[in-house]
Design a protein around this motif. Structure first.
Motif, PDB file in Angstrom:
ATOM      1  N   ARG A 256       0.817  -1.221   0.000  1.00  0.00           N
ATOM      2  CA  ARG A 256       0.000   0.000   0.000  1.00  0.00           C
ATOM      3  C   ARG A 256       0.851   1.271   0.000  1.00  0.00           C
ATOM      4  O   ARG A 256       0.318   2.373  -0.190  1.00  0.00           O
ATOM      5  N   ASP A 257       2.147   1.139   0.220  1.00  0.00           N
ATOM      6  CA  ASP A 257       3.034   2.292   0.136  1.00  0.00           C
ATOM      7  C   ASP A 257       4.416   1.796  -0.270  1.00  0.00           C
ATOM      8  O   ASP A 257       4.668   0.581  -0.358  1.00  0.00           O
ATOM      9  N   ALA A 258       5.303   2.738  -0.532  1.00  0.00           N
ATOM     10  CA  ALA A 258       6.623   2.377  -1.047  1.00  0.00           C
ATOM     11  C   ALA A 258       7.425   1.562  -0.040  1.00  0.00           C
ATOM     12  O   ALA A 258       8.114   0.603  -0.412  1.00  0.00           O
ATOM     13  N   ASP A 259       7.343   1.936   1.233  1.00  0.00           N
ATOM     14  CA  ASP A 259       8.105   1.193   2.246  1.00  0.00           C
ATOM     15  C   ASP A 259       7.635  -0.256   2.342  1.00  0.00           C
ATOM     16  O   ASP A 259       8.451  -1.182   2.460  1.00  0.00           O
ATOM     17  N   GLN A 260       6.332  -0.443   2.298  1.00  0.00           N
ATOM     18  CA  GLN A 260       5.816  -1.806   2.352  1.00  0.00           C
ATOM     19  C   GLN A 260       6.228  -2.598   1.117  1.00  0.00           C
ATOM     20  O   GLN A 260       6.558  -3.780   1.207  1.00  0.00           O
ATOM     21  N   LEU A 261       6.236  -1.936  -0.024  1.00  0.00           N
ATOM     22  CA  LEU A 261       6.673  -2.614  -1.243  1.00  0.00           C
ATOM     23  C   LEU A 261       8.137  -3.043  -1.142  1.00  0.00           C
ATOM     24  O   LEU A 261       8.489  -4.154  -1.572  1.00  0.00           O
ATOM     25  N   LEU A 285       4.452  -1.168  -9.832  1.00  0.00           N
ATOM     26  CA  LEU A 285       3.888  -0.749  -8.547  1.00  0.00           C
ATOM     27  C   LEU A 285       4.731   0.351  -7.915  1.00  0.00           C
ATOM     28  O   LEU A 285       4.193   1.274  -7.293  1.00  0.00           O
ATOM     29  N   ALA A 286       6.048   0.250  -8.074  1.00  0.00           N
ATOM     30  CA  ALA A 286       6.919   1.296  -7.541  1.00  0.00           C
ATOM     31  C   ALA A 286       6.620   2.636  -8.201  1.00  0.00           C
ATOM     32  O   ALA A 286       6.634   3.682  -7.543  1.00  0.00           O
ATOM     33  N   ALA A 287       6.335   2.600  -9.503  1.00  0.00           N
ATOM     34  CA  ALA A 287       5.987   3.838 -10.196  1.00  0.00           C
ATOM     35  C   ALA A 287       4.682   4.409  -9.652  1.00  0.00           C
ATOM     36  O   ALA A 287       4.542   5.629  -9.485  1.00  0.00           O
TER      37      ALA A 287
END
Length: 415
Positions: A256-261, A285-287
């Motif tokens: 749900r956010d960049a850190d979680q990804l 997803l990062a984009a």
């Protein structure tokens, strides 16, 4: 040959008897006052043997007569046991043939015979198997209440916790499978947790765990289980690759956010991170989560071997690369030029490289590459339309309104 041997033995006995008893003049005298009986030794020996035989036969007859009630009891027990076993086999056959009501009745008949036979009540596994067959039939009949009742009785017979026997393990696995059919993953995990460690690593248990994990929407757990199954050859190699890829993508989609990804990416197995399709999904997803730098970093190893990838993998990497173009650094340009030089007529590659050049505001290079993609008749329609639209935007940037209008019309009329 056997008869010849018997004849030879009889001949030997006859010869020995004739030689021993033929010239025997011995006399046996029996005194019983006031009588006396004189018998020849030969007759006395024969009489003694005959008496011994008679006593043996009499004793055996008396024993058989006295043991007749016990033999009758054993005979009745054997008949009941055979009837119970026959009912159990009948229930199993009917269950396999889809006659679920009859299978349940046959299992109940086996249980009734067991209840009437004291000796059979000690056979715990027989009763548990009969209850499991009855429960399996009721499961097929969608009678969950009575199914759970039969299952509880089977587990109760096997002990709490169940004894480590094949029947107990099978009961837990069946209970797990029925919980999955009921779409109750919590109960399925509860049953799996009660299995011994060795049983929990078996292929069937891992399959059920995979289904429960997917049902409960735990893609990371499902991915770990699927990797264990693939290691145990629970899937065909091609199927295993596809399942692991789809599960890895599901895990990434939970971010749900960049850190979680980033955390999820690090939790993936190295084999998953080497999969171009999985990496492409992570980059896209990062984009979306404003982490294009991470996405480009994940994609770069695959770009270095872009021409060695399969068609599907290369298409996924190129689409993801277009998603992470914002802020593209200059160190990517030599890599892009080398890739285009190796395959100058590759429309998707030319489109991706052209978009990269446009991102760096290298309009001339971008125009040449996008024209290659737009004029390639074998390319996808959507890709050619996008190429024409970007050519129109480049013309707008250069102030050539007529060229821009021509490009937009070609994008609209492309077929």
């Amino acid at each position: 040959m056997r008869w010849v041997v018997w004849l030879l033995l009889l001949s030997v006995v006859a010869v020995l008897a004739a030689s021993t008893l033929g010239a025997n003049d011995g006399v046996v005298s029996i005194y019983w006052s006031p009588w006396r009986v004189d018998l020849s030794l030969n007759f006395f020996v024969l009489l003694l043997l005959a008496s011994g035989a008679a006593v043996y036969i009499a004793v055996g007859s008396i024993n058989r007569l006295v043991g007749l009630p016990e033999r009758a009891r054993l005979w009745r027990l054997q008949r009941r046991e055979r009837a119970a076993q026959m009912a159990l086999r009948e229930s199993l056959g009917l269950l396999f043939s889809g006659r679920y009501s009859r299978a349940h009745k046959a299992a109940q008949r086996a249980l009734e015979i067991r209840a009437l036979t004291t000796e059979l009540t000690a056979d715990v596994e027989f009763g548990a198997l009969a209850h499991l067959l009855a429960a399996s039939s009721l499961h097929r009949l969608q009678d969950r209440t009575r199914r759970d009742e039969q299952l509880g009785r089977a587990l109760g017979m096997l002990g709490a916790p169940a004894l480590p026997t094949p029947v107990a393990e099978g009961a837990r696995l069946l209970a797990t499978e029925w919980a999955i059919d009921d779409r109750d993953p919590d109960r399925a995990f509860e049953q799996l947790a009660q299995l011994p460690a060795g049983v929990a690593r078996r292929t069937q248990a891992l399959r059920l765990r995979l289904q429960a994990a997917r049902l409960s929407r735990q893609p990371l757990e499902a991915l770990k289980t699927a990797r264990l199954l693939a290691k145990h050859q629970g899937f065909a190699p091609v199927a295993a690759h596809g399942i692991l890829r789809s599960l890895a993508i599901e895990v990434l989609d939970t971010a749900r956010d960049a850190d979680q990804l980033r955390r999820i990416w690090l939790q993936l197995d190295p084999a998953d991170r080497r999969d171009p399709v999985v990496t492409a999904r992570a980059a896209s997803l990062a984009a979306e989560l404003d982490a294009v730098t991470d996405g480009r970093g994940w994609l770069r190893p695959h770009w270095e071997h872009i021409h060695q990838l399969g068609e599907r993998e290369r298409a996924a990497v190129l689409r993801a690369f277009v998603d992470v173009l914002p802020g593209l650094p200059a160190d990517w340009l030599p890599l892009l030029e080398d890739a285009v030089a190796a395959q100058p007529q590759d429309a998707p590659l030319a489109y991706a490289a052209g978009r990269a050049m446009a991102e760096r505001q290298l309009w001339g290079r971008a125009r040449r590459l996008l024209e290659v993609a737009a004029s390639n008749a074998s390319a996808e329609l959507g890709l050619r339309q996008d190429a024409w639209r970007w050519l129109g935007q480049i013309a707008d940037q250069e102030g050539d309104e007529d060229q821009a209008q021509r490009c937009y019309r070609k994008a609209a009329n492309a077929t």
